[in-house]
Design a protein around this motif. Structure first.
Motif, PDB file in Angstrom:
ATOM      1  N   GLN A   1       0.808  -1.233   0.000  1.00 18.89           N
ATOM      2  CA  GLN A   1       0.000   0.000   0.000  1.00 18.89           C
ATOM      3  C   GLN A   1       0.837   1.276   0.000  1.00 18.89           C
ATOM      4  O   GLN A   1       0.284   2.372  -0.127  1.00 18.89           O
ATOM      5  N   SER A   2       2.140   1.158   0.166  1.00 17.49           N
ATOM      6  CA  SER A   2       2.960   2.381   0.156  1.00 17.49           C
ATOM      7  C   SER A   2       3.627   2.598  -1.203  1.00 17.49           C
ATOM      8  O   SER A   2       3.930   3.734  -1.581  1.00 17.49           O
ATOM      9  N   PHE A   3       3.831   1.502  -1.938  1.00 16.95           N
ATOM     10  CA  PHE A   3       4.569   1.575  -3.197  1.00 16.95           C
ATOM     11  C   PHE A   3       3.872   2.537  -4.156  1.00 16.95           C
ATOM     12  O   PHE A   3       2.656   2.472  -4.340  1.00 16.95           O
ATOM     13  N   GLY A   4       4.634   3.457  -4.705  1.00 14.65           N
ATOM     14  CA  GLY A   4       4.068   4.446  -5.629  1.00 14.65           C
ATOM     15  C   GLY A   4       3.499   5.661  -4.913  1.00 14.65           C
ATOM     16  O   GLY A   4       3.055   6.612  -5.550  1.00 14.65           O
ATOM     17  N   LYS A   5       3.476   5.631  -3.574  1.00 10.74           N
ATOM     18  CA  LYS A   5       2.896   6.761  -2.825  1.00 10.74           C
ATOM     19  C   LYS A   5       3.831   7.307  -1.773  1.00 10.74           C
ATOM     20  O   LYS A   5       3.707   8.448  -1.351  1.00 10.74           O
ATOM     21  N   LYS A   6       4.764   6.476  -1.339  1.00 11.66           N
ATOM     22  CA  LYS A   6       5.733   6.952  -0.348  1.00 11.66           C
ATOM     23  C   LYS A   6       7.034   6.184  -0.530  1.00 11.66           C
ATOM     24  O   LYS A   6       7.020   4.958  -0.652  1.00 11.66           O
ATOM     25  N   HIS A   7       8.150   6.933  -0.544  1.00 13.18           N
ATOM     26  CA  HIS A   7       9.448   6.280  -0.661  1.00 13.18           C
ATOM     27  C   HIS A   7      10.034   6.026   0.730  1.00 13.18           C
ATOM     28  O   HIS A   7       9.852   6.850   1.629  1.00 13.18           O
ATOM     29  N   PHE A   8      10.707   4.923   0.888  1.00 13.04           N
ATOM     30  CA  PHE A   8      11.395   4.634   2.148  1.00 13.04           C
ATOM     31  C   PHE A   8      12.869   4.367   1.850  1.00 13.04           C
ATOM     32  O   PHE A   8      13.211   3.883   0.768  1.00 13.04           O
ATOM     33  N   ASN A   9      13.697   4.660   2.844  1.00  8.88           N
ATOM     34  CA  ASN A   9      15.103   4.296   2.738  1.00  8.88           C
ATOM     35  C   ASN A   9      15.208   2.790   3.021  1.00  8.88           C
ATOM     36  O   ASN A   9      14.764   2.320   4.068  1.00  8.88           O
ATOM     37  N   MET A  10      15.747   2.033   2.072  1.00 10.08           N
ATOM     38  CA  MET A  10      15.739   0.568   2.180  1.00 10.08           C
ATOM     39  C   MET A  10      16.984   0.030   2.904  1.00 10.08           C
ATOM     40  O   MET A  10      17.182  -1.190   2.953  1.00 10.08           O
ATOM     41  N   LYS A  11      17.784   0.958   3.448  1.00  9.88           N
ATOM     42  CA  LYS A  11      19.069   0.580   4.067  1.00  9.88           C
ATOM     43  C   LYS A  11      18.941  -0.620   5.030  1.00  9.88           C
ATOM     44  O   LYS A  11      19.735  -1.542   4.970  1.00  9.88           O
ATOM     45  N   ASN A  12      17.944  -0.573   5.907  1.00 10.05           N
ATOM     46  CA  ASN A  12      17.819  -1.635   6.917  1.00 10.05           C
ATOM     47  C   ASN A  12      16.607  -2.535   6.692  1.00 10.05           C
ATOM     48  O   ASN A  12      16.097  -3.144   7.622  1.00 10.05           O
ATOM     49  N   ILE A  13      16.143  -2.576   5.453  1.00  6.97           N
ATOM     50  CA  ILE A  13      15.004  -3.461   5.133  1.00  6.97           C
ATOM     51  C   ILE A  13      15.528  -4.559   4.208  1.00  6.97           C
ATOM     52  O   ILE A  13      16.114  -4.276   3.166  1.00  6.97           O
ATOM     53  N   ASP A  14      15.333  -5.809   4.610  1.00  7.98           N
ATOM     54  CA  ASP A  14      15.915  -6.925   3.858  1.00  7.98           C
ATOM     55  C   ASP A  14      14.995  -7.446   2.773  1.00  7.98           C
ATOM     56  O   ASP A  14      15.459  -7.902   1.729  1.00  7.98           O
ATOM     57  N   LEU A  15      13.682  -7.417   3.058  1.00  9.24           N
ATOM     58  CA  LEU A  15      12.717  -8.001   2.126  1.00  9.24           C
ATOM     59  C   LEU A  15      11.506  -7.075   2.045  1.00  9.24           C
ATOM     60  O   LEU A  15      11.056  -6.567   3.075  1.00  9.24           O
ATOM     61  N   ALA A  16      10.959  -6.874   0.844  1.00  3.02           N
ATOM     62  CA  ALA A  16       9.767  -6.008   0.727  1.00  3.02           C
ATOM     63  C   ALA A  16       8.867  -6.530  -0.385  1.00  3.02           C
ATOM     64  O   ALA A  16       9.339  -6.907  -1.462  1.00  3.02           O
ATOM     65  N   SER A  17       7.557  -6.547  -0.074  1.00  2.74           N
ATOM     66  CA  SER A  17       6.578  -7.054  -1.046  1.00  2.74           C
ATOM     67  C   SER A  17       5.829  -5.901  -1.699  1.00  2.74           C
ATOM     68  O   SER A  17       5.420  -4.965  -1.005  1.00  2.74           O
ATOM     69  N   VAL A  18       5.606  -6.008  -3.008  1.00  6.63           N
ATOM     70  CA  VAL A  18       4.781  -5.009  -3.711  1.00  6.63           C
ATOM     71  C   VAL A  18       3.864  -5.710  -4.710  1.00  6.63           C
ATOM     72  O   VAL A  18       4.065  -6.873  -5.051  1.00  6.63           O
ATOM     73  N   SER A  19       2.850  -4.961  -5.159  1.00 11.39           N
ATOM     74  CA  SER A  19       1.847  -5.531  -6.060  1.00 11.39           C
ATOM     75  C   SER A  19       1.518  -4.503  -7.138  1.00 11.39           C
ATOM     76  O   SER A  19       1.402  -3.310  -6.843  1.00 11.39           O
ATOM     77  N   ALA A  20       1.340  -4.989  -8.382  1.00 10.25           N
ATOM     78  CA  ALA A  20       1.158  -4.047  -9.501  1.00 10.25           C
ATOM     79  C   ALA A  20      -0.226  -3.401  -9.537  1.00 10.25           C
ATOM     80  O   ALA A  20      -0.379  -2.251  -9.922  1.00 10.25           O
ATOM     81  N   HIS A  21      -1.266  -4.161  -9.092  1.00  6.87           N
ATOM     82  CA  HIS A  21      -2.620  -3.646  -9.340  1.00  6.87           C
ATOM     83  C   HIS A  21      -3.037  -2.510  -8.412  1.00  6.87           C
ATOM     84  O   HIS A  21      -4.088  -1.916  -8.590  1.00  6.87           O
ATOM     85  N   LYS A  22      -2.187  -2.193  -7.423  1.00 14.93           N
ATOM     86  CA  LYS A  22      -2.511  -1.052  -6.548  1.00 14.93           C
ATOM     87  C   LYS A  22      -1.995   0.248  -7.152  1.00 14.93           C
ATOM     88  O   LYS A  22      -2.240   1.320  -6.626  1.00 14.93           O
ATOM     89  N   ILE A  23      -1.213   0.139  -8.218  1.00 12.06           N
ATOM     90  CA  ILE A  23      -0.631   1.355  -8.820  1.00 12.06           C
ATOM     91  C   ILE A  23      -0.948   1.437 -10.321  1.00 12.06           C
ATOM     92  O   ILE A  23      -0.097   1.795 -11.121  1.00 12.06           O
ATOM     93  N   HIS A  24      -2.162   1.060 -10.674  1.00  9.06           N
ATOM     94  CA  HIS A  24      -2.633   1.149 -12.059  1.00  9.06           C
ATOM     95  C   HIS A  24      -1.912   0.182 -13.005  1.00  9.06           C
ATOM     96  O   HIS A  24      -1.829   0.419 -14.202  1.00  9.06           O
ATOM     97  N   GLY A  25      -1.362  -0.890 -12.411  1.00  6.43           N
ATOM     98  CA  GLY A  25      -0.767  -1.957 -13.214  1.00  6.43           C
ATOM     99  C   GLY A  25      -1.721  -3.146 -13.236  1.00  6.43           C
ATOM    100  O   GLY A  25      -2.838  -3.066 -12.714  1.00  6.43           O
ATOM    101  N   PRO A  26      -1.271  -4.268 -13.816  1.00 11.64           N
ATOM    102  CA  PRO A  26      -2.167  -5.431 -13.935  1.00 11.64           C
ATOM    103  C   PRO A  26      -2.371  -6.197 -12.631  1.00 11.64           C
ATOM    104  O   PRO A  26      -1.501  -6.194 -11.760  1.00 11.64           O
TER     105      PRO A  26
END
Ligand code: PLP
Length: 412
Positions: free
Chosen positions: A207-232
């Motif tokens: 729910q954050s992808f495409g709406k808020k950027h985060f510094n990924m320095k200390n994040i090892d794994l992150a999930s995203v989905s295309a259909h929440k940002i006008h993708g398929p």
């Protein structure tokens, strides 16, 4: 019927009469899913017609598909500030979450069998955690405060030498709360440095992808989905930080560097890449426009309707979501009433409506809402296509409906 943007025709589902010609749809359920960008449609159609070669094939057509996938991977990596080697395509956000949790658990089980998460995660995280509990794992479900937040201090206090994974979402899909994931990542790193542990940190960023950027320095794994940002729909990705090894979920032909086997969904991958390209190119403008309409909606509701509970915090919430309880009404009835005026909203997460447990939203319950407040909750989620006029019409329709239900006293 005219669509809400680009003047597109929208065909309605079975059993419903098409609304009058020229009637406008106000779509405020963008956290459930979004309408694909026209550019995404075009890219996907081209992909189906031109790039049908199997990316694993050695001939020219295969190489063409592979090249196109590489470009899309680059777009997604760019949005994370990551390198393309850190992005793996999956079939959806749910698969990304499942892969992260089961994959980390399997890879690290010799170090310990403890996971920390929050009680407001999406079922795509909660259900794998429950499954692991059945297999002998210990899972700590951190509570949230009345605004829906978990703190980095809570995570730090729950870490033990047995912990192998922490999973905390970046933005909650119902309340819109932005969780302090950068601080959480810092705390985990400090703990690992002090104790010689290798606890992994996963964040559901659907729910954050495409709406808020985060510094990924200390994040090892992150999930995203295309259909929440006008993708398929049916398209996702998992970010896996360089040097982190987790077990693959799907075994087979060795695609995605043996991490996620299965012939690549070329049209959807290219559509995802295009959606990310558009989102990132217009990032500030889109966020500003969503924030403005969200504030307008909030002010309109507060001004016109007494006795409401705003379930989305004014600070640290995503630009697109506003969750409001209207005591004296029932969310589901309100939803269908608004639908009569071609205004589409949600009572919570779309996935929750599939659940057998009809006790109401686990997120709102965790925030301490009374059953009456939970029952009368509506989630409005806008997109960059939501206009000020859409909001005025929505405020008008919501006010009329809430006042009518309260007068009738049907849901006291
Ligand atoms: N995580 C969150 C926070 C979500 O909101 C969703 C979808 O609503 C998912 C995961 C699942 O994503 P998908 O629908 O791509 O499986």
């Amino acid at each position: 019927m005219d669509e809400y943007h680009h003047g597109k025709k929208l065909r309605l589902s079975v059993g419903r009469k098409a609304p009058e010609q020229g009637k406008k749809v106000i779509y405020l359920d963008n956290s459930a899913t979004t309408r694909q960008y026209d550019e995404v449609n075009r890219v996907m159609l081209d992909a189906m017609e031109e790039f049908f070669g199997n990316p694993s094939s050695l001939h020219h057509l295969g190489l063409l598909s592979e090249k196109k996938i590489k470009e899309a991977r680059g777009e997604i990596a760019g949005a994370f500030g990551a390198s393309p080697e850190e992005i793996y395509f999956t079939s959806c956000g749910t698969e990304s979450d499942n892969t992260a949790i089961f994959g980390a658990a399997r890879a690290r089980q010799r170090a310990g069998k403890h996971i920390i998460t929050t009680c407001v995660e999406h079922p795509a995280v909660l259900e794998p955690c429950k499954k692991l509990e059945q297999q002998g794992w210990q899972v700590t479900y951190l509570p949230v405060n009345s605004e829906g937040f978990v703190t980095a201090g809570q995570v730090a206090a729950a870490l033990t030498k047995e912990t192998v994974l922490v999973s905390v979402m970046a933005v909650n899909n119902e309340s819109g709360c932005i969780m302090p994931i950068e601080e959480i990542g810092e705390k985990i790193k400090e703990y690992n440095n002090a104790n010689g542990t290798g606890i992994l940190f996963h964040s559901d960023m659907v729910q954050s992808f495409g709406k808020k950027h985060f510094n990924m320095k200390n994040i090892d794994l992150a999930s995203v989905s295309a259909h929440k940002i006008h993708g398929p729909k049916g398209m996702g990705a998992l970010y896996v930080k360089k040097g982190i090894n987790i077990e693959p979920f799907l075994l087979g032909g060795g695609q995605e560097k043996h991490f996620r086997s299965g012939t690549e969904n070329v049209p959807s991958i290219l559509g995802f890449g295009e959606a990310v390209r558009i989102c990132e190119a217009n990032f500030e403008k889109r966020v500003k426009s969503m924030s403005e309409v969200k504030i307008k909606l909030l002010e309109g509701i507060k001004k016109n309707i007494p006795d409401v509970r705003i379930n989305t915090p004014e600070h640290d919430s995503v630009c697109s979501v506003l969750n409001v309880s209207f005591p004296g009404t029932r969310g589901e009835v309100l939803l269908h009433t608004l639908e009569q005026s071609e205004i589409y909203v949600s009572t919570g997460s779309a996935c929750a409506s599939n659940h057998k447990n009809k006790k109401g939203s686990h997120v709102l319950v965790a925030m301490g809402l009374s059953p009456k407040e939970g029952e009368g909750a509506i989630r409005f989620s806008c997109s960059e296509f939501t206009t000020a006029d859409d909001i005025e019409k929505t405020v008008e329709a919501v006010t009329a409906a809430v006042m009518r239900f309260r007068k009738l006293g049907s849901f006291r």
